[in-house]
Design an enzyme around this catalytic site. Structure first.
Site, mmCIF file in Angstrom:
data_model
loop_
_atom_site.group_PDB
_atom_site.id
_atom_site.type_symbol
_atom_site.label_atom_id
_atom_site.label_comp_id
_atom_site.label_asym_id
_atom_site.label_seq_id
_atom_site.Cartn_x
_atom_site.Cartn_y
_atom_site.Cartn_z
ATOM 1 N N MET A 171 5.822 -3.374 7.064
ATOM 2 C CA MET A 171 6.027 -3.618 8.488
ATOM 3 C C MET A 171 7.266 -4.472 8.710
ATOM 4 O O MET A 171 7.496 -5.454 7.996
ATOM 5 C CB MET A 171 4.810 -4.308 9.095
ATOM 6 C CG MET A 171 3.561 -3.438 9.153
ATOM 7 S SD MET A 171 3.786 -1.945 10.142
ATOM 8 C CE MET A 171 4.009 -2.635 11.780
ATOM 9 N N CYS A 192 -4.045 -3.009 4.846
ATOM 10 C CA CYS A 192 -3.493 -4.114 5.634
ATOM 11 C C CYS A 192 -4.618 -5.036 6.102
ATOM 12 O O CYS A 192 -5.571 -4.584 6.739
ATOM 13 C CB CYS A 192 -2.722 -3.583 6.836
ATOM 14 S SG CYS A 192 -1.988 -4.904 7.842
ATOM 15 N N ASN A 232 0.642 -0.465 -7.097
ATOM 16 C CA ASN A 232 1.461 -1.335 -6.260
ATOM 17 C C ASN A 232 0.962 -2.763 -6.421
ATOM 18 O O ASN A 232 -0.214 -2.998 -6.627
ATOM 19 C CB ASN A 232 1.355 -0.874 -4.802
ATOM 20 C CG ASN A 232 1.965 -1.850 -3.809
ATOM 21 O OD1 ASN A 232 1.286 -2.309 -2.896
ATOM 22 N ND2 ASN A 232 3.227 -2.176 -3.959
ATOM 23 N N GLY A 233 1.896 -3.713 -6.332
ATOM 24 C CA GLY A 233 1.509 -5.114 -6.343
ATOM 25 C C GLY A 233 2.112 -5.905 -7.485
ATOM 26 O O GLY A 233 1.843 -5.625 -8.652
ATOM 27 N N GLY A 259 7.350 -3.096 -3.699
ATOM 28 C CA GLY A 259 7.247 -3.641 -2.356
ATOM 29 C C GLY A 259 8.358 -4.619 -2.078
ATOM 30 O O GLY A 259 9.528 -4.247 -1.979
ATOM 31 N N ARG A 260 8.008 -5.895 -2.003
ATOM 32 C CA ARG A 260 8.993 -6.919 -1.637
ATOM 33 C C ARG A 260 10.181 -6.957 -2.583
ATOM 34 O O ARG A 260 11.301 -7.249 -2.164
ATOM 35 C CB ARG A 260 8.308 -8.283 -1.583
ATOM 36 C CG ARG A 260 7.397 -8.472 -0.387
ATOM 37 C CD ARG A 260 6.489 -9.660 -0.578
ATOM 38 N NE ARG A 260 5.527 -9.427 -1.649
ATOM 39 C CZ ARG A 260 4.912 -10.375 -2.328
ATOM 40 N NH1 ARG A 260 5.175 -11.637 -2.066
ATOM 41 N NH2 ARG A 260 4.029 -10.077 -3.263
#
Length: 332
Positions: free
Chosen positions: A24, A105, A217-218, A239-240
């Protein structure tokens, strides 16, 4: 050598060994094109869009994307099968190659709408949602989930959730953020950091379901870590790390494809035609360059590079010359 499993058997076209997570406020169309330049074959995902927004909102703003982004998936939020089915059908008409349902989420706003991570407590409802979408679209319908919610420590419950989901879809693929979601007491940011990672659960899922395409993921912050995971699962989703240090995405792509690693400046200049086209459409540069700030993360001149883009990008008349100005600092 990282194996490539038979994607056709999984109902998924293209290579899903490497993908970028839906984030997001981050993975908008400008970010995704930048990521496509960095990793030509990675699977890209939109920010989560609620099904009602797709049906009733500004579709060009919410769904528009450049053809170069393909393969690109739309991540939907919602918990009403009929609405999700209608939104998925609209999305496919716009050209998306995959529909992904958000079951991970944990934000208060999302919980208030009865979707996101709280859906992990309702596997039958998730199955109904997936089945409703799969019935009206020809592209894969997938799910991105957590291991559980709050203090859940039952692998069997997680595996049962996956069974429900996969049984409802023609696509045998699932994306798992390898930690629980805490529905109270933690912010979304803290939920990405504090709950412990349980990679062993994701590995076990793959061992027990070898025909299932499992994407992990993660907590993946390096190419080396990602390659290690690929010895155990079918794909990894950054991700980030892909946003804060996007060169990792390029390095990962090159490691998988045996392609030469290109200089950061060369990759950035490859974005120029897209940036200039967006500027001609009336997009202000600040909406674009905010995604570029991490490209020189940890490099000499990287801090000044970010400052030039951040400060100069606020000007309404800022154009590509600002990017060249920032690059000149790096190149000396």
């Amino acid at each position: 050598m990282i194996p490539v499993i038979n994607q056709e058997k999984q109902g998924i076209s293209g290579d899903f060994r490497l993908s970028v997570a839906p984030m997001m406020n981050w993975t908008d169309r400008y970010c995704r094109v930048f990521h496509r330049v960095l990793a030509p074959s990675a699977r890209l995902y939109t920010e989560m869009v609620h099904a009602k927004a797709v049906i009733y909102g500004d579709r060009e703003r919410l769904l528009g994307f450049a053809s170069v982004e393909q393969p690109v998936a739309l991540q939907l939020g919602g918990s009403e099968p009929a609405l999700l089915a209608k939104a998925a059908s609209i999305a496919v008409d716009w050209g998306y190659s995959e529909i992904n349902l958000n079951c991970g989420c944990p934000s208060d706003r999302v919980q208030a709408g009865s979707f996101g991570a709280c859906l992990m407590r309702e596997p039958a409802l998730v199955a109904d949602c997936v089945a409703a979408m799969a019935a009206v679209v020809s592209v894969p319908v997938t799910v991105k989930c957590r291991l559980g919610v709050n203090e859940d420590d039952d692998y069997g419950r997680f595996a049962k959730f996956v069974d429900w989901v996969i049984g409802a879809s023609s696509s045998r693929m699932i994306v798992v953020h390898a930690r629980n979601a805490w529905l109270q007491g933690l912010s979304p940011k803290e939920n990405r950091e504090i709950p412990p990672l349980r990679y062993d659960w994701v590995y076990r899922l793959k061992r027990e379901c070898p025909e299932l395409a499992v994407v992990l993921n993660g907590g993946i912050t390096s190419v080396e870590a990602g390659l290690d995971h690929l010895l155990m699962v079918d794909g990894v989703m950054l991700g980030r790390a892909a946003y804060q240090d996007p060169y990792i995405l390029h390095q990962f792509y090159c490691a998988l494809s045996n392609a030469p690693v290109l200089p950061r400046a060369l990759l950035l200049r490859a974005l120029r035609p897209y940036v200039e086209a967006w500027l001609e459409q009336g997009v202000t540069l600040r909406h674009i360059v905010r995604h570029l700030l991490g490209l020189f993360h940890g490099q000499p001149g990287g801090r000044v590079f970010r400052q030039v883009l951040t400060q100069g990008g606020q000007r309404s008349d800022a154009d590509w010359s600002l990017v060249e100005q920032a690059l000149s600092i790096i190149e000396g």
